[in-house]
Design a protein around this motif. Structure first.
Motif, PDB file in Angstrom:
ATOM      1  N   SER A  49       0.947  -1.510   0.245  1.00 55.64           N
ATOM      2  CA  SER A  49      -0.231  -0.305  -0.233  1.00 55.64           C
ATOM      3  C   SER A  49       0.908   1.430   0.345  1.00 55.64           C
ATOM      4  O   SER A  49       1.464   1.414   1.213  1.00 55.64           O
ATOM      5  N   PHE A  50       0.731   2.192  -1.241  1.00 58.27           N
ATOM      6  CA  PHE A  50       2.267   3.662  -0.835  1.00 58.27           C
ATOM      7  C   PHE A  50       0.680   4.840  -1.136  1.00 58.27           C
ATOM      8  O   PHE A  50      -0.034   3.989  -1.525  1.00 58.27           O
TER       9      PHE A  50
ATOM     10  N   LYS B 172       6.477  11.814  -5.415  1.00 57.67           N
ATOM     11  CA  LYS B 172       7.450  10.813  -4.423  1.00 57.67           C
ATOM     12  C   LYS B 172       6.878   9.951  -3.921  1.00 57.67           C
ATOM     13  O   LYS B 172       5.415  10.252  -3.516  1.00 57.67           O
ATOM     14  N   ILE B 173       7.142   8.729  -3.442  1.00 63.69           N
ATOM     15  CA  ILE B 173       6.749   7.656  -1.948  1.00 63.69           C
ATOM     16  C   ILE B 173       6.603   7.878  -1.014  1.00 63.69           C
ATOM     17  O   ILE B 173       8.097   8.544  -0.627  1.00 63.69           O
ATOM     18  N   ILE B 174       6.035   8.724   0.099  1.00 63.47           N
ATOM     19  CA  ILE B 174       6.096   8.691   1.104  1.00 63.47           C
ATOM     20  C   ILE B 174       5.574   7.647   2.753  1.00 63.47           C
ATOM     21  O   ILE B 174       5.999   8.206   3.563  1.00 63.47           O
ATOM     22  N   HIS B 175       5.456   6.935   1.772  1.00 64.92           N
ATOM     23  CA  HIS B 175       4.866   5.626   2.878  1.00 64.92           C
ATOM     24  C   HIS B 175       4.382   4.552   2.199  1.00 64.92           C
ATOM     25  O   HIS B 175       3.869   4.889   1.284  1.00 64.92           O
ATOM     26  N   LEU B 176       5.272   3.458   2.616  1.00 64.19           N
ATOM     27  CA  LEU B 176       5.104   1.919   1.910  1.00 64.19           C
ATOM     28  C   LEU B 176       4.469   1.176   2.953  1.00 64.19           C
ATOM     29  O   LEU B 176       5.620   1.335   4.190  1.00 64.19           O
ATOM     30  N   LEU B 177       3.135   0.618   3.218  1.00 68.17           N
ATOM     31  CA  LEU B 177       2.905  -0.317   4.173  1.00 68.17           C
ATOM     32  C   LEU B 177       2.598  -1.939   3.714  1.00 68.17           C
ATOM     33  O   LEU B 177       2.158  -2.267   2.697  1.00 68.17           O
TER      34      LEU B 177
END
Length: 158
Positions: free
Chosen positions: A127-128, A138-143
């Motif tokens: 989950s990006f 830009k990717i700020i969170h990756l779960l």
């Protein structure tokens, strides 16, 4: 009024095209992330993630099924990439993308399979959360989740 009715379809078409362009850019950021991961390319990865990216993994701790999460940093992922010998291949195979965009934020839901040293390791979902920075995403969170049960590898061709 009839001029407005005449222009409305053109405005609608431009809106749809702008949304499609943003979807392509969001998907490009996520695909670049996986290209970098699978190719052990630290520089490519750093181009699509914020330096303070939040990374978390949801895991099952034991036989009872208790869930917990672990925090990781981009440096942890880069260490994994760089410390895995070239003789041990790994590949995260994305099975699908579901994108949602609203203005300057985006969400990407991407189920995956992970292969390590030629063997199926686990499956899950990424989950990006992304933000628009100038004309790039830009990717700020990756779960991500990781599990071995209820996985149906599409193939061993990775």
């Amino acid at each position: 009024m009839k001029y407005f009715a005449f222009l409305l379809p053109f405005l609608f078409i431009n809106l749809i095209k702008a949304q499609a362009d943003e979807e392509v850019k969001v998907k490009y950021a996520v695909e670049t992330f996986f290209y970098a991961l699978n190719g052990k390319n630290e520089h490519a990865m750093k181009r699509v993630v914020k330096s303070d990216i939040l990374m978390q993994t949801v895991v099952t701790l034991n036989e009872s099924g208790k869930m917990d999460y672990r925090k990781n940093g981009i440096q942890d992922l880069i260490y994994f990439m760089s410390s895995t010998p070239d003789s041990i291949p790994f590949h995260e195979k994305i099975l699908d993308y579901k994108l949602q965009i609203d203005g300057g934020i985006a969400h990407v839901w991407a189920p995956y399979e992970f292969w390590y040293n030629g063997e199926f390791s686990h499956c899950g979902v990424n989950s990006f959360q992304l933000m628009k920075e100038k004309d790039a995403w830009k990717i700020i969170h990756l779960l991500d989740s990781r599990r071995r049960e209820d996985c149906k590898p599409i193939s061993d061709q990775h």
